[in-house]
Design a protein around this motif. Structure first.
Motif, short mmCIF file in Angstrom:
data_model
loop_
_atom_site.label_atom_id
_atom_site.label_comp_id
_atom_site.label_asym_id
_atom_site.label_seq_id
_atom_site.Cartn_x
_atom_site.Cartn_y
_atom_site.Cartn_z
N ASP A 26 0.82 -1.22 0.00
CA ASP A 26 0.00 0.00 0.00
C ASP A 26 0.85 1.27 0.00
O ASP A 26 0.34 2.36 -0.19
CB ASP A 26 -0.91 0.03 1.25
N PHE A 27 2.16 1.11 0.26
CA PHE A 27 3.05 2.26 0.32
C PHE A 27 3.72 2.50 -1.03
O PHE A 27 3.60 1.69 -1.95
CB PHE A 27 4.09 2.07 1.43
N ASP A 28 4.45 3.61 -1.13
CA ASP A 28 5.02 4.02 -2.42
C ASP A 28 6.30 3.27 -2.75
O ASP A 28 7.09 2.94 -1.87
CB ASP A 28 5.30 5.52 -2.40
N LYS A 29 6.50 3.08 -4.07
CA LYS A 29 7.73 2.48 -4.57
C LYS A 29 8.70 3.59 -4.98
O LYS A 29 8.30 4.74 -5.12
CB LYS A 29 7.42 1.59 -5.79
N PRO A 30 9.98 3.26 -5.19
CA PRO A 30 10.92 4.29 -5.66
C PRO A 30 10.49 4.89 -6.99
O PRO A 30 9.81 4.24 -7.79
CB PRO A 30 12.24 3.51 -5.80
N ASP A 31 10.89 6.11 -7.24
CA ASP A 31 10.53 6.83 -8.46
C ASP A 31 11.58 6.57 -9.53
O ASP A 31 12.69 7.10 -9.47
CB ASP A 31 10.45 8.33 -8.13
N PHE A 32 11.24 5.71 -10.51
CA PHE A 32 12.20 5.37 -11.57
C PHE A 32 12.12 6.40 -12.70
O PHE A 32 11.05 6.80 -13.11
CB PHE A 32 11.92 3.96 -12.12
N LYS A 33 13.33 6.82 -13.20
CA LYS A 33 13.39 7.88 -14.22
C LYS A 33 14.28 7.47 -15.38
O LYS A 33 15.08 6.55 -15.28
CB LYS A 33 13.95 9.17 -13.57
N ARG A 34 14.14 8.21 -16.47
CA ARG A 34 15.00 7.99 -17.63
C ARG A 34 15.73 9.28 -18.04
O ARG A 34 16.66 9.23 -18.84
CB ARG A 34 14.17 7.50 -18.83
N SER A 35 15.27 10.42 -17.54
CA SER A 35 15.89 11.70 -17.93
C SER A 35 16.07 12.58 -16.69
O SER A 35 15.58 12.26 -15.62
CB SER A 35 15.01 12.42 -18.95
N ILE A 36 16.76 13.71 -16.89
CA ILE A 36 17.09 14.59 -15.77
C ILE A 36 16.71 16.02 -16.11
O ILE A 36 16.70 16.43 -17.27
CB ILE A 36 18.61 14.50 -15.46
N VAL A 37 16.34 16.80 -15.07
CA VAL A 37 16.03 18.24 -15.22
C VAL A 37 17.10 19.01 -14.46
O VAL A 37 17.48 18.62 -13.36
CB VAL A 37 14.63 18.56 -14.64
N CYS A 38 17.60 20.11 -15.01
CA CYS A 38 18.63 20.91 -14.34
C CYS A 38 17.99 22.02 -13.52
O CYS A 38 16.87 22.45 -13.81
CB CYS A 38 19.58 21.55 -15.38
N PHE A 39 18.72 22.51 -12.52
CA PHE A 39 18.24 23.58 -11.66
C PHE A 39 17.91 24.83 -12.47
O PHE A 39 16.92 25.51 -12.25
CB PHE A 39 19.31 23.92 -10.60
N GLU A 40 18.76 25.09 -13.46
CA GLU A 40 18.58 26.29 -14.30
C GLU A 40 17.35 26.18 -15.19
O GLU A 40 16.82 27.20 -15.66
CB GLU A 40 19.82 26.53 -15.17
N ASP A 41 16.88 24.96 -15.46
CA ASP A 41 15.71 24.77 -16.32
C ASP A 41 14.39 25.05 -15.61
O ASP A 41 13.35 25.14 -16.25
CB ASP A 41 15.67 23.31 -16.85
N LEU A 42 14.44 25.19 -14.28
CA LEU A 42 13.20 25.41 -13.53
C LEU A 42 12.63 26.80 -13.80
O LEU A 42 13.37 27.77 -13.92
CB LEU A 42 13.45 25.28 -12.02
N SER A 43 11.31 26.86 -13.88
CA SER A 43 10.65 28.15 -14.05
C SER A 43 9.39 28.18 -13.18
O SER A 43 8.80 27.13 -12.90
CB SER A 43 10.27 28.37 -15.52
N VAL A 44 9.03 29.36 -12.74
CA VAL A 44 7.83 29.51 -11.91
C VAL A 44 6.61 29.04 -12.68
O VAL A 44 6.41 29.40 -13.84
CB VAL A 44 7.66 30.97 -11.46
N GLY A 45 5.81 28.19 -12.05
CA GLY A 45 4.60 27.66 -12.69
C GLY A 45 4.80 26.27 -13.26
O GLY A 45 3.82 25.61 -13.63
#
Length: 941
Positions: free
Chosen positions: A846-865
């Motif tokens: 019933d609990f959460d599993k690890p979050d599996f990913k294939r790509s990455i987001v950079c800190f500089e790519d973040l934008s408000v919204g």
């Protein structure tokens, strides 16, 4: 004086009971007491009859020696009926009930031989009717106290503590924890009988009003604190008695203390090595009769008669008046009614705590440290509204000598207090001369300013700090539970990566059964990335591994970027590789521990951490229990709180999680086993040794053969130990065949003792109920329930069983079925859960599993919204930190977490999120210079 005689009477237990307003007639109280032995006999008779009636030998039954626990329920039933004995005789219906029952079940008493371990039948049924048809608070008011007044003890007999005080421990515990008195009384008995929290929370729900483990832990800690106060009080009494300093007034004051602060306040002047207070020095000069005379008989008082020109402190009238004032101030400051009045006064007023930047720190302090406490340089808040994390921050700043902290009590409190003392509490019995009235007023003001005000400040600070520390520890416990119960990733081959720069990234590939397949070191960040990529691809293809687990330590982001780049280019084709980030907190400490050396003796410590990282995804609970809980790092101000309390709470949470998940006795490790309720290091070691010597356990009954596992230990641990039925059946059939072939080849008696031992082993039969959460003490009820629904124990966990259970419950209802089986609703619900849960059921699904990913987001790519998904890393009272995959966690402030945004499907212990939960968030603010991200919660995934 008459006052001291009154005080001497009050602290004695007998007169304390007599002073209770809700027991007006002493004769009735004595009558009730005299009737107690008769009811005890009645209880024993009922218990014997019940035990005989319930026996059923269609399945093996575990005879747990649990008679103490069984008697608790009749006691609680008495709690509902005894107060009625003030108006009517309770014994007649009891006799009638027993006689009729004996007549009805006369035949069944002859046939049965073994004792049953379940709860007594007749009492059980009546107990449920009395205590659980209505909310507990209503039952307390209506049944237990017909006059509508609180009852001191709901149990028939008072709970006797080792150290008696002027307050009742059940009532004190109830007031502090806000738990009903009857529940507190039961919990005290349960803890006295060495029951563990997981056992109580699962198998004694009806006795604790269905409280959760966190609440039980809080009650247990508060109980320990009250007992500590009582123990220290009596130690102090013995010490003062030996020194000849104990007076009746002091004794009463000590026995009234409920906290260590109160005890310290009352006993401080009498401690050895103390210079003595101003009041004590005045008493030594012989001014105590003058002070008492001022209150009792001021007309005959002549202060000039106490003047001794050559004695310091009595040289003139001013010194004599000062001495009298000090004695009076001391009397006022230690009077319980006076202190209660001023505390009540403070509750009605605005009391604030204030912190400012210290003068010393502003001149020669570390600027970086000072900036950390910028919020608290000019801070003031009502003590009723201040947050726990703010208290801990202020305390830390004060300890570092950066902040100066004080409690502000308004002057109105002082003015009202002084008026009340002069005109009400300490009003002289006769007319006072103006000069004596002046001394009285000065004494009251002196008592407040010099003694009472500092005491109140200490009490407020101590209470705020204690509450904040408890909340911090509880928050750590909740976070740890969430982390330990992360859903395991079964059936995958995993590659664990412990990132690093100069010394390379350590790799470990483990099989779906946690076996180490390969270990290696690759240098990804020293210009050899392309060459090492070939090696990684070869290893992944060779072991058919498509999941990479990366530790979140040094070089984590670079390593993540490296793997994400290769995955995006489809470099590992035909494998569809995914990766996830896990916390590596405690991995390095574990890798050099004795447990790790014993488990992986031939492996380098650096490579052991990579193995640990991979196993944290495969089975988080089994891996994280190897690490000391405080090193897992999901808390707040964990180094500032009581380390004893922190360790006790975290160890209890680990025990709770391991017990509720359960362990397969025949395959689990010794480290996991020692965290089961009732077991410890030695007992776990003995179980493993028994298993290695005698082969696998066939059923729960065999646990009793293990050295060191007595009836109490068996009772506590049995319900949390599981047996894989397929494995057991295969083993038993092989053993049977082996014995059969030996019987053909060997002549009768040739094997001697060896043969009889093998035969005994063969006689052990697997019990299908051993794979469930049903406790052996309830097996006979489970068997009767199976016969009621027409089910078979071999169908446990199948859809047919679910249909049969539903049919009976829909027809008769849960309560009706429970009454028919003479058990409680809670026990029946547990039996239904055990019978209907599929084989191999795990509460962690019933609990959460690890979050599996294939790509990455950079800190500089973040934008408000921007809307992102992430995983909760840590939870604190002021907000939740979420890993959104940019190398820096974002913060969701507490005000942005509302009930509407939380999942309705999952059962929540509180309005909040815990580590491991996946969430969808929106970016509200990005502070690039400070690397801060503020998020808003959209929903829980």
């Amino acid at each position: 004086t008459s006052e001291s005689e009154e005080e001497e009477e009050e602290w004695e237990p007998k007169s304390k009971v007599a002073r209770r307003p809700h027991l007006p007639k002493k004769t009735e109280a004595k009558t009730k007491k005299a009737a107690a032995p008769q009811s005890t006999v009645a209880r024993k008779m009922v218990k014997k009859v019940a035990i005989k009636e319930e026996m059923d030998v269609s399945l093996p039954i575990a005879p747990v020696e649990d008679h103490k626990m069984q008697l608790l329920k009749p006691k609680e039933e008495d709690a509902g009926t005894k107060p009625k004995s003030l108006n009517q005789k309770p014994e007649v219906p009891k006799k009638r009930e027993i006689n009729s029952f004996q007549g009805k079940n006369q035949s069944s008493l002859v046939s049965d031989e073994k004792p049953s371990t379940s709860v007594p039948v007749v009492k059980q049924e009546k107990y449920e009717e009395d205590a659980f048809d209505e909310p507990p608070s209503k039952k307390i008011k209506l049944n237990a106290c017909p006059e509508g007044k609180p009852v001191k003890n709901l149990g028939g007999s008072k709970i006797k503590e080792e150290f008696e005080m002027n307050w009742d421990i059940v009532q004190a515990l109830s007031e502090i924890t806000n738990v009903e008195p009857w529940v507190c009384a039961n919990l005290i008995r349960l803890f006295q009988e060495e029951n563990t929290i997981p056992f109580i929370a699962r198998y004694r729900k009806e006795l604790i009003n269905n409280l959760e483990a966190d609440a039980l832990r809080e009650v247990q800690q508060t109980l320990e604190e009250l007992r500590t106060v009582a123990k220290k009080t009596h130690t102090m009494i013995q010490k003062l008695k030996k020194e000849g300093k104990l007076s009746s007034c002091l004794l009463k004051g000590l026995l009234n203390c409920r906290t260590l602060e109160e005890l310290d306040h009352v006993s401080a002047p009498y401690k050895t090595g103390s210079k003595g207070t101003k009041a004590q020095r005045a008493k030594q000069l012989g001014l105590e009769p003058a002070a008492l005379s001022l209150l009792q008989n001021p007309v005959e008082l002549n202060l000039f008669s106490y003047i001794r020109p050559n004695t310091k402190g009595l040289a003139n009238i001013q010194e004599v008046e000062a001495g009298v004032q000090h004695i009076l101030a001391d009397i006022f400051a230690k009077d319980k009614d006076t202190l209660d009045f001023v505390r009540k006064l403070c509750q009605q007023r605005y009391i604030s705590i204030q912190s400012t930047l210290g003068k010393v720190s502003s001149k020669n302090g570390n600027e970086k440290d000072i900036d950390k406490f910028q919020l608290y340089h000019e801070f003031s808040c009502n003590i009723k509204n201040i947050q726990h994390h703010q208290i801990l921050a202020i305390n830390r700043g004060e300890n570092l000598k950066i902040l100066t902290v004080k409690v502000n009590i308004p002057d109105g409190v002082k003015n009202e207090f002084c008026w009340w003392c002069v005109n009400e509490r300490w009003r002289p019995k006769q007319f006072l001369k103006p000069e004596f009235m002046r001394i009285l007023r000065s004494s009251v003001e002196d008592a407040y300013k010099r003694l009472i005000y500092p005491l109140l400040c200490r009490e407020f600070r101590s209470k705020l700090t204690s509450d904040a520390e408890k909340e911090s520890v509880m928050m750590f416990g909740r976070n740890l539970r969430q982390l330990l119960l992360t859903s395991p990733v079964r059936g995958r081959t995993l590659m664990g990566v412990d990132p690093g720069y100069k010394h390379g990234c350590k790799l470990a590939i483990i099989s779906p059964t946690s076996q180490i397949l390969h270990t290696d070191v690759v240098y990804l960040h020293s210009g050899q990335g392309l060459r090492e990529a070939e090696k990684i691809k070869r290893l992944l293809l060779q072991h058919n591994c498509s999941t990479v687990v990366i530790g979140n330590g040094t070089a984590c982001r670079e390593t993540e970027a490296y793997f994400a780049d290769l995955i995006m280019k489809k470099y590992f084709a035909p494998l569809d590789v995914v990766y996830c980030i896990v916390s590596e907190a405690g991995a390095s400490i574990y890798s050099v521990s004795p447990e790790a050396s014993k488990e992986m003796p031939d492996l380098d410590p650096n490579l052991r951490s990579a193995v640990s990282i991979a196993r944290r995804v495969q089975d988080p609970l089994a891996e994280l229990v190897k690490i000391e809980p405080k090193h897992i790092g999901v808390g707040m101000y964990q180094h500032d709180v009581s380390q004893t309390l922190l360790k006790a709470t975290l160890d209890s949470v680990v025990e709770e999680c391991v017990s509720f998940v359960g362990v397969d006795i025949n395959i689990c490790s010794e480290i996991l086993l020692r965290h089961i309720a009732g077991l410890n290091t030695n007992r776990a070691k003995n179980i493993i040794e028994w298993r290695e010597k005698n082969g696998p356990f066939i059923n729960r009954e065999q646990l009793k053969e293990v050295k060191g596992l007595g009836p109490k230990t068996f009772q506590q641990c049995a319900g949390f130990i599981r047996f894989n039925q397929e494995y057991i059946k295969t083993f038993c059939s092989n053993k049977k065949n082996e014995l059969g072939s030996r019987a053909l080849l060997t002549k009768a008696g040739a094997l001697g003792k060896k043969k009889s031992k093998l035969t005994t082993c063969a006689l052990q039969q697997p019990n299908p109920l051993d794979q469930t959460c049903i406790h052996p003490e309830s097996y006979n009820i489970a068997v009767r329930f199976l016969s009621l629904i027409g089910g078979n124990a071999n169908d446990i966990g199948k859809s047919d069983m679910q249909q049969k259970v539903n049919a009976v419950i829909q027809k008769e209802g849960l309560e009706g079925t429970a009454k028919r089986l003479n058990t409680t609703v809670h026990t029946l619900q547990l039996i239904i859960d055990g019978l209907t849960q599929p084989e191999g059921y795990d509460i962690r699904t019933d609990f959460d599993k690890p979050d599996f990913k294939r790509s990455i987001v950079c800190f500089e790519d973040l934008s408000v919204g921007a809307v992102l998904t992430g995983k909760v890393e840590n939870a604190t009272p002021f907000g939740v930190f979420v890993d959104i995959g940019v190398g820096k966690s974002g913060l969701i402030p507490t005000r942005n977490i509302t009930e509407a945004k939380l999942s309705k499907v999952k059962k929540r212990r509180s309005l909040g999120l815990g580590p491991g939960e996946r969430v969808e968030v929106k970016v509200l603010n990005v502070d690039i210079p400070r690397l801060r991200i503020t998020l808003d919660l959209i929903r829980v995934l």
